[in-house]
Design a protein around this motif. Structure first.
Motif, PDB file in Angstrom:
ATOM      1  N   ALA A 205      -1.790   3.732   1.876  1.00 45.34           N
ATOM      2  CA  ALA A 205      -1.075   3.989   2.985  1.00 45.34           C
ATOM      3  C   ALA A 205      -0.467   2.672   3.559  1.00 45.34           C
ATOM      4  O   ALA A 205       0.686   2.801   3.890  1.00 45.34           O
ATOM      5  CB  ALA A 205      -1.751   4.607   4.128  1.00 45.34           C
ATOM      6  N   ASP A 206      -1.188   1.617   3.511  1.00 44.25           N
ATOM      7  CA  ASP A 206      -0.502   0.215   4.205  1.00 44.25           C
ATOM      8  C   ASP A 206       0.498  -0.256   3.049  1.00 44.25           C
ATOM      9  O   ASP A 206       1.499  -0.542   3.661  1.00 44.25           O
ATOM     10  CB  ASP A 206      -1.736  -1.031   4.081  1.00 44.25           C
ATOM     11  CG  ASP A 206      -2.643  -0.546   5.092  1.00 44.25           C
ATOM     12  OD1 ASP A 206      -2.319   0.079   6.115  1.00 44.25           O
ATOM     13  OD2 ASP A 206      -3.894  -0.959   4.834  1.00 44.25           O
ATOM     14  N   PHE A 207       0.192  -0.087   1.813  1.00 45.14           N
ATOM     15  CA  PHE A 207       1.439  -0.478   0.988  1.00 45.14           C
ATOM     16  C   PHE A 207       2.482   0.474   1.085  1.00 45.14           C
ATOM     17  O   PHE A 207       3.733  -0.108   1.048  1.00 45.14           O
ATOM     18  CB  PHE A 207       0.814  -0.416  -0.452  1.00 45.14           C
ATOM     19  CG  PHE A 207       0.159  -1.632  -0.908  1.00 45.14           C
ATOM     20  CD1 PHE A 207       0.794  -2.884  -1.154  1.00 45.14           C
ATOM     21  CD2 PHE A 207      -1.095  -1.650  -1.311  1.00 45.14           C
ATOM     22  CE1 PHE A 207       0.138  -4.088  -1.825  1.00 45.14           C
ATOM     23  CE2 PHE A 207      -2.045  -2.643  -1.382  1.00 45.14           C
ATOM     24  CZ  PHE A 207      -1.254  -4.020  -1.779  1.00 45.14           C
ATOM     25  N   GLU A 208       2.402   1.877   1.168  1.00 46.66           N
ATOM     26  CA  GLU A 208       3.621   2.737   1.086  1.00 46.66           C
ATOM     27  C   GLU A 208       4.366   2.275   2.720  1.00 46.66           C
ATOM     28  O   GLU A 208       5.434   2.420   2.602  1.00 46.66           O
ATOM     29  CB  GLU A 208       2.890   4.177   1.491  1.00 46.66           C
ATOM     30  CG  GLU A 208       2.550   4.659   0.210  1.00 46.66           C
ATOM     31  CD  GLU A 208       1.667   6.028   0.396  1.00 46.66           C
ATOM     32  OE1 GLU A 208       1.465   6.541  -0.563  1.00 46.66           O
ATOM     33  OE2 GLU A 208       1.215   6.224   1.536  1.00 46.66           O
ATOM     34  N   ALA A 209       3.710   1.804   3.770  1.00 43.28           N
ATOM     35  CA  ALA A 209       4.442   1.193   4.877  1.00 43.28           C
ATOM     36  C   ALA A 209       5.173   0.098   4.491  1.00 43.28           C
ATOM     37  O   ALA A 209       6.160   0.022   5.085  1.00 43.28           O
ATOM     38  CB  ALA A 209       3.388   1.150   6.134  1.00 43.28           C
ATOM     39  N   LEU A 210       4.575  -0.682   3.848  1.00 44.17           N
ATOM     40  CA  LEU A 210       5.184  -2.089   3.290  1.00 44.17           C
ATOM     41  C   LEU A 210       6.454  -1.732   2.576  1.00 44.17           C
ATOM     42  O   LEU A 210       7.465  -2.370   2.497  1.00 44.17           O
ATOM     43  CB  LEU A 210       4.317  -2.975   2.554  1.00 44.17           C
ATOM     44  CG  LEU A 210       3.601  -3.860   3.280  1.00 44.17           C
ATOM     45  CD1 LEU A 210       2.326  -4.539   2.502  1.00 44.17           C
ATOM     46  CD2 LEU A 210       3.889  -4.754   4.297  1.00 44.17           C
ATOM     47  N   PHE A 211       6.205  -1.020   1.713  1.00 46.81           N
ATOM     48  CA  PHE A 211       7.242  -0.537   0.577  1.00 46.81           C
ATOM     49  C   PHE A 211       8.558   0.085   1.598  1.00 46.81           C
ATOM     50  O   PHE A 211       9.716  -0.164   1.106  1.00 46.81           O
ATOM     51  CB  PHE A 211       6.660   0.531  -0.345  1.00 46.81           C
ATOM     52  CG  PHE A 211       5.797   0.012  -1.286  1.00 46.81           C
ATOM     53  CD1 PHE A 211       5.817  -1.275  -1.548  1.00 46.81           C
ATOM     54  CD2 PHE A 211       4.857   0.816  -2.069  1.00 46.81           C
ATOM     55  CE1 PHE A 211       4.941  -2.010  -2.464  1.00 46.81           C
ATOM     56  CE2 PHE A 211       4.111   0.052  -3.102  1.00 46.81           C
ATOM     57  CZ  PHE A 211       4.025  -1.213  -3.198  1.00 46.81           C
ATOM     58  N   GLU A 212       8.279   1.117   2.302  1.00 45.81           N
ATOM     59  CA  GLU A 212       9.210   1.573   3.214  1.00 45.81           C
ATOM     60  C   GLU A 212       9.991   0.570   3.742  1.00 45.81           C
ATOM     61  O   GLU A 212      11.431   0.820   3.936  1.00 45.81           O
ATOM     62  CB  GLU A 212       8.561   2.820   4.009  1.00 45.81           C
ATOM     63  CG  GLU A 212       9.626   3.856   4.720  1.00 45.81           C
ATOM     64  CD  GLU A 212       9.132   4.636   5.557  1.00 45.81           C
ATOM     65  OE1 GLU A 212       9.662   5.390   6.382  1.00 45.81           O
ATOM     66  OE2 GLU A 212       7.966   5.054   5.254  1.00 45.81           O
TER      67      GLU A 212
END
Length: 243
Positions: A205-212
């Motif tokens: 979820a942390d990576f998904e936020a960074l990717f977004e």
């Protein structure tokens, strides 16, 4: 004499002791991973790869042996100086801060074996994703191979002693403020050394936020080097493919 170091990844990775402690890392597993990954991504023949945080270049050298044009980049001057002995017309190494774009575009950017998440400043994590995006050509893919933090925390070995090349390394592992920390202490050459590895316990979820936030698209998530499905409870790795 007691040597303490603060910014661990610029100093610890630059010592010969780092390479002694981790000298038994499994090369064949890493090579199978490279085979599987490049095949899965279907990279063009003679395609170009940026190996970001390449260390002493062992994966870059192997990728180059598969026929790719490879650039290895790392913050550690000593590691890059060591890697330069392997250079050829299709294999190059450079000292580089991965928070900044490399000023060249590639068919693939690989960030392998948990080489992410150890910056002091949170914005550097986002800057790294943005830099990776800038380093990709229009058809290029990026890969971040991170630990599965949830699995690692559940299976943390709090204390361990490892003797390698006659050096007794005392390791302590714990979680503090969302970081997985490993304290490493040992004596060598009549001196006592203390180092600390400190990696942010990023979740998917942390990576998904960074990717977004960086404007990249997560295409696939795998849980091991055989590219099997990711399971937050049982997978050892978190392998993410994005563009």
């Amino acid at each position: 004499m007691n040597k303490d170091t603060t910014k661990w990844f610029t100093s610890w990775f630059d010592t010969p002791f780092y390479h002694i402690l981790y000298k038994d890392r499994d090369d064949s597993e890493a090579q199978h991973f490279m085979d599987t990954l490049t095949e899965y991504l279907n990279l063009p023949e003679n395609g170009s790869i940026l190996d970001l945080a390449c260390g002493r270049g062992r994966h870059a050298v192997y990728l180059n042996s598969l026929g790719y044009h490879v650039t290895g980049a790392d913050l550690s001057e000593n590691s890059i100086a060591f890697a330069k002995q392997f250079e050829n017309e299709n294999l190059h190494f450079a000292v580089h801060d991965m928070c900044k774009p490399f000023n060249k575009q590639f068919d693939a950017v690989f960030n392998l074996f948990t080489s992410f998440g150890y910056f002091d400043k949170d914005e550097d994590n986002l800057n790294t994703i943005k830099a990776i995006k800038a380093n990709l050509n229009t058809s290029g893919f990026a890969v971040i191979d991170f630990m599965n933090s949830e699995f690692i925390i559940d299976h943390l070995v709090p204390e361990e002693t490892k003797t390698v090349e006659g050096i007794e390394f005392h390791l302590k592992r714990y979680v503090e403020n969302d970081y997985i920390i490993k304290d490493i202490s040992f004596s060598a050459d009549g001196e006592h050394f203390n180092f600390q590895e400190c990696v942010k316990a990023f979740t998917l979820a942390d990576f998904e936020a960074l990717f977004e936030a960086a404007g990249v698209f997560l295409l696939d998530v795998f849980g091991d080097y055989k590219l099997r499905k990711f399971n937050p409870k049982t997978s050892e790795r978190l392998v993410m493919i994005f563009k």
